[in-house]
Design an enzyme around this catalytic site. Structure first.
Site, short mmCIF file in Angstrom:
data_model
loop_
_atom_site.label_atom_id
_atom_site.label_comp_id
_atom_site.label_asym_id
_atom_site.label_seq_id
_atom_site.Cartn_x
_atom_site.Cartn_y
_atom_site.Cartn_z
CG ASP A 119 -2.72 -7.07 138.28
OD1 ASP A 119 -3.36 -6.53 137.35
OD2 ASP A 119 -3.27 -7.62 139.25
CG ASP A 169 -7.99 -3.39 140.17
OD1 ASP A 169 -7.81 -2.47 140.98
OD2 ASP A 169 -8.55 -3.23 139.08
CG ASP A 201 -4.64 -10.77 141.37
OD1 ASP A 201 -4.37 -9.91 140.50
OD2 ASP A 201 -5.80 -11.11 141.64
#
Length: 230
Positions: free
Chosen positions: A11, A13, A185
């Site tokens: 991922d 961001d 996240d």
């Protein structure tokens, strides 16, 4: 070196990119251009509007095109400003965001080590939009260590949908999904997406405490912990 996985879907961001800083910088420049003072309160309000829109996109309740302008129209309404050309506001914001390839502390070294020492293929996996994500990818410097990037706007599907991951597997010729792991996240996009796709999931909690979510096969608070998993 023996390894458990051949492909890492990483991922972008708040996993390797500092999106909070990038968003604050880009939206501040954009609002200032339109005569809105980018106070911390206003920037935080934009972040809330933006997050609300992205969560709606993840749930399939909002289209990507609608998201681009809705987040700004929501903001202008809430701060009592007259409507403007929100498509133009969005274009300026995306151009500003494309300049903000800020990395989280330790992220560049982490990706470099993963690339150079662990013999895995690394692909960024992002729900972001094409203009800012390609711009930030080049400016961040991690394009030297990453084998490719999969952007939801280009694919036409978003995490956590199975269709998003099916596109990646088909593109990469993946036949054994047990050799693929996603590191991210977000529970709602990365971890749920990994579950939907049938791959191993690892959640990165830069700030916070692992809570044993059933969506996560692993939870880490430091990048170095991922090397033991891989």
């Amino acid at each position: 070196m023996s390894k458990n996985y051949d492909i890492v879907l990483l991922d972008a961001d708040e996993t390797v990119y500092d999106f909070i800083l990038a968003e604050k910088t880009a939206v501040s420049r954009t609002l200032a251009h339109y005569g809105v003072e980018p106070t911390d309160e206003v920037v935080s309000l934009y972040s809330a509007c933006n997050l609300q829109c992205w969560k709606a996109l993840e749930r399939g309740e909002l289209s990507r095109d609608a998201l681009k302008t809705l987040r700004f129209s929501m903001l202008f309404e809430r701060i009592g400003r007259e409507p403007v050309d929100f498509a133009a506001v969005n274009r300026m914001y995306l151009e500003n965001l494309a300049q903000c390839g800020f990395m989280l502390p330790g992220a560049t070294d982490f990706v470099k080590k993963l690339h150079e020492e662990y013999d895995v293929k690394i692909y960024l996996s992002t729900n972001g939009l094409t203009v800012p994500q390609t711009g930030r990818y080049r400016r961040s410097g991690i394009d030297r260590y990453v084998d490719g990037i999969y952007i939801s706007e280009q694919i036409g599907a978003s995490k956590p949908s199975k269709e998003y991951f099916d596109f990646i597997f088909a593109d990469l010729g993946v036949t054994d999904k047990s050799r693929v792991i996603i590191l991210g996240d977000s529970l709602t996009s990365d971890m749920q997406g990994g579950r939907n796709a049938g791959i191993t999931t690892c959640r990165y909690l830069r700030e916070g405490t692992p809570d044993g979510s059933p969506l996560c096969d692993y939870e880490i608070t430091e990048y170095d912990q991922f090397f033991d998993i891989i």
